[in-house]
Scaffold this motif. Structure first.
Motif, PDB file in Angstrom:
ATOM      1  N   LEU A  60       0.850  -1.093  -0.071  1.00 45.38           N
ATOM      2  CA  LEU A  60      -0.051   0.077  -0.242  1.00 45.38           C
ATOM      3  C   LEU A  60       0.958   1.371   0.003  1.00 45.38           C
ATOM      4  CD1 LEU A  60      -2.875  -0.609   2.359  1.00 45.38           C
ATOM      5  CD2 LEU A  60      -2.826  -0.471  -0.103  1.00 45.38           C
ATOM      6  N   GLY A  61       0.707   2.038  -1.128  1.00 45.03           N
ATOM      7  CA  GLY A  61       1.595   3.464  -1.051  1.00 45.03           C
ATOM      8  C   GLY A  61       2.943   3.009  -1.699  1.00 45.03           C
ATOM      9  N   HIS A  62       3.478   4.243  -1.704  1.00 47.32           N
ATOM     10  CA  HIS A  62       4.935   4.279  -2.285  1.00 47.32           C
ATOM     11  C   HIS A  62       5.919   4.901  -1.529  1.00 47.32           C
ATOM     12  CE1 HIS A  62       3.374   2.365  -5.957  1.00 47.32           C
ATOM     13  NE2 HIS A  62       2.453   3.018  -5.803  1.00 47.32           N
ATOM     14  N   PHE A  63       7.378   4.635  -1.416  1.00 46.68           N
ATOM     15  CA  PHE A  63       8.256   5.491  -0.914  1.00 46.68           C
ATOM     16  C   PHE A  63       7.968   5.525   0.719  1.00 46.68           C
ATOM     17  CE2 PHE A  63       7.931   6.886  -5.263  1.00 46.68           C
ATOM     18  CZ  PHE A  63       9.115   6.516  -5.823  1.00 46.68           C
ATOM     19  N   GLY A  64       7.476   4.667   1.333  1.00 46.71           N
ATOM     20  CA  GLY A  64       7.149   4.731   2.769  1.00 46.71           C
ATOM     21  C   GLY A  64       5.957   5.199   3.160  1.00 46.71           C
ATOM     22  N   LYS A  65       5.176   5.600   2.221  1.00 46.81           N
ATOM     23  CA  LYS A  65       3.886   6.361   2.582  1.00 46.81           C
ATOM     24  C   LYS A  65       2.762   5.288   2.309  1.00 46.81           C
ATOM     25  CE  LYS A  65       5.611  10.851   0.988  1.00 46.81           C
ATOM     26  NZ  LYS A  65       5.727  11.386   2.221  1.00 46.81           N
ATOM     27  N   GLY A  66       2.915   4.353   2.786  1.00 45.67           N
ATOM     28  CA  GLY A  66       1.750   3.171   2.741  1.00 45.67           C
ATOM     29  C   GLY A  66       0.682   3.176   3.867  1.00 45.67           C
ATOM     30  N   GLY A  67       1.007   3.822   4.963  1.00 49.56           N
ATOM     31  CA  GLY A  67       0.051   4.038   6.155  1.00 49.56           C
ATOM     32  C   GLY A  67       0.344   3.002   7.098  1.00 49.56           C
ATOM     33  N   GLY A  68       1.717   2.304   6.929  1.00 51.46           N
ATOM     34  CA  GLY A  68       2.238   1.363   7.788  1.00 51.46           C
ATOM     35  C   GLY A  68       1.585   0.071   7.884  1.00 51.46           C
ATOM     36  N   GLU A  69       1.000  -0.265   6.465  1.00 52.45           N
ATOM     37  CA  GLU A  69       0.564  -1.454   6.448  1.00 52.45           C
ATOM     38  C   GLU A  69       1.452  -2.689   5.547  1.00 52.45           C
ATOM     39  OE1 GLU A  69      -2.053  -2.630   7.869  1.00 52.45           O
ATOM     40  OE2 GLU A  69      -2.893  -1.079   8.646  1.00 52.45           O
ATOM     41  N   GLY A  70       2.373  -2.084   4.973  1.00 52.14           N
ATOM     42  CA  GLY A  70       3.069  -2.998   4.239  1.00 52.14           C
ATOM     43  C   GLY A  70       2.326  -3.506   3.067  1.00 52.14           C
ATOM     44  N   TYR A  71       2.719  -5.043   2.921  1.00 53.08           N
ATOM     45  CA  TYR A  71       2.093  -5.607   1.649  1.00 53.08           C
ATOM     46  C   TYR A  71       0.684  -6.335   2.321  1.00 53.08           C
ATOM     47  CZ  TYR A  71       6.102  -5.507  -1.262  1.00 53.08           C
ATOM     48  OH  TYR A  71       7.241  -5.107  -1.916  1.00 53.08           O
ATOM     49  N   VAL A  72      -0.127  -6.260   1.494  1.00 54.79           N
ATOM     50  CA  VAL A  72      -1.551  -6.739   1.752  1.00 54.79           C
ATOM     51  C   VAL A  72      -2.273  -7.613   0.540  1.00 54.79           C
ATOM     52  CG1 VAL A  72      -2.231  -4.706   3.117  1.00 54.79           C
ATOM     53  CG2 VAL A  72      -2.714  -4.497   0.813  1.00 54.79           C
ATOM     54  N   TRP A  73      -3.362  -8.086   0.734  1.00 55.68           N
ATOM     55  CA  TRP A  73      -3.885  -9.012  -0.375  1.00 55.68           C
ATOM     56  C   TRP A  73      -5.037  -8.019  -0.922  1.00 55.68           C
ATOM     57  CZ3 TRP A  73      -2.059 -13.260  -2.317  1.00 55.68           C
ATOM     58  CH2 TRP A  73      -1.097 -14.103  -1.743  1.00 55.68           C
ATOM     59  N   ILE A  74      -5.169  -7.975  -2.171  1.00 51.29           N
ATOM     60  CA  ILE A  74      -5.944  -7.083  -2.767  1.00 51.29           C
ATOM     61  C   ILE A  74      -7.152  -7.801  -3.644  1.00 51.29           C
ATOM     62  CG2 ILE A  74      -6.555  -4.998  -4.253  1.00 51.29           C
ATOM     63  CD1 ILE A  74      -4.150  -3.856  -2.970  1.00 51.29           C
ATOM     64  N   TYR A  75      -8.253  -7.693  -3.787  1.00 47.56           N
ATOM     65  CA  TYR A  75      -9.083  -8.554  -4.516  1.00 47.56           C
ATOM     66  C   TYR A  75     -10.088  -7.611  -5.118  1.00 47.56           C
ATOM     67  CZ  TYR A  75      -7.212 -12.599  -2.172  1.00 47.56           C
ATOM     68  OH  TYR A  75      -6.393 -13.451  -1.583  1.00 47.56           O
ATOM     69  N   GLU A  76     -10.246  -7.633  -6.533  1.00 48.20           N
ATOM     70  CA  GLU A  76     -11.158  -6.508  -7.286  1.00 48.20           C
ATOM     71  C   GLU A  76     -11.731  -7.399  -8.465  1.00 48.20           C
ATOM     72  OE1 GLU A  76      -8.833  -2.498  -7.217  1.00 48.20           O
ATOM     73  OE2 GLU A  76      -7.816  -4.073  -8.416  1.00 48.20           O
ATOM     74  N   GLY A  77     -12.901  -6.691  -8.897  1.00 50.62           N
ATOM     75  CA  GLY A  77     -13.856  -7.574  -9.783  1.00 50.62           C
ATOM     76  C   GLY A  77     -15.306  -7.669  -9.456  1.00 50.62           C
ATOM     77  N   GLU A  78     -15.675  -8.688 -10.126  1.00 55.47           N
ATOM     78  CA  GLU A  78     -16.992  -9.273  -9.794  1.00 55.47           C
ATOM     79  C   GLU A  78     -16.928 -10.688  -9.694  1.00 55.47           C
ATOM     80  OE1 GLU A  78     -21.528  -8.274 -11.202  1.00 55.47           O
ATOM     81  OE2 GLU A  78     -19.763  -7.996 -12.704  1.00 55.47           O
TER      82      GLU A  78
END
Length: 242
Positions: A210-228
């Motif tokens: 989440l985010g770039h250059f350390g501006k990811g809100g502190g969450e790091g890597y996350v699972w993301i699901y999109e679509g239908e």
């Protein structure tokens, strides 16, 4: 194909030999482990079931056994287009009962039955698939490097699709209870753990920061699901709630 999850307890003789009062200490004894066992019984009536490799305990009835196989041309076309490798699994057909390997206390699973329409293709995490009706096409899908890095699934996942014009049923087994949710276009599911155990082909999965250059809100890597489509999710995975 119908199934029942049974909890088997020791015999009265076992309680007597171990000097345990069954009425007062049936579920817990302060000094001795009471060996409850979980076992799945699958009932077939002129039907078939495909089970996970090595899962058979015994079967009784007018049954034939073999290796999963459907129409070769249909299977080969689908596997080549949608998956990388065909899936090899034992199949039992006829009328009778199929019993899966019993699980000792501490290794019990939560079982979820999913009906699959002919328009759907489900993809499941490694080890989630337990058994399914035999009117399916089974294959495996190779994970991307980032997906492998973010999970313990290894290189492959099982992909399941119903035969053309038919409805199939698959039963999954997980260490924590699961449910099916549905998302629509424009909606996103983001989780900081292995929240999703399976999803249909209309869903795109990604494992990214989440985010770039350390501006990811502190969450790091996350699972993301999109679509239908539909997702099999476990909300209390890792909480130790069973």
């Amino acid at each position: 194909m119908q199934y029942e999850v049974k909890i088997l307890e020791p015999t009265d003789l076992w309680y007597l030999q171990n000097n345990i009062n069954k009425e007062t200490n049936k579920f817990y004894h302060p000094t001795k482990n009471i060996p409850f066992v979980q076992q799945v019984e699958i009932r077939l009536e002129n039907s078939g079931v495909v089970i996970q490799k090595g899962a058979l305990h015994r079967c009784v009835g007018k049954l034939t056994h073999g290796v999963y196989k459907t129409d070769n041309r249909l299977r080969d076309v689908w596997v080549s287009l949608m998956t990388e490798v065909d899936y090899n699994a034992p199949v039992y057909k006829g009328s009778g009962n199929v019993y899966l390997e019993p699980r000792g206390k501490g290794q019990f699973l939560h079982y979820t039955a999913i009906d699959i329409s002919e328009q759907e293709q489900w993809e499941f995490d490694d080890g989630i698939f337990q058994f399914c009706s035999d009117n399916v096409i089974l294959g495996t899908k190779k994970l991307k490097f980032r997906q492998m890095a973010g999970s313990s699934d290894g290189r492959w996942r099982i992909a399941i699709k119903a035969l053309n014009g038919q409805r199939a049923r698959v039963v999954t087994g997980t260490s924590a209870i699961t449910k099916i949710i549905e998302i629509h276009r424009g909606e996103t599911v983001i989780a900081d753990y292995d929240f999703v155990k399976g999803f249909t082909s209309g869903i795109q999965e990604d494992y990214r920061k989440l985010g770039h250059f350390g501006k990811g809100g502190g969450e790091g890597y996350v699972w993301i699901y999109e679509g239908e489509g539909r997702l099999l999710v476990s909300e209390n995975d890792g909480m130790g709630l069973g």
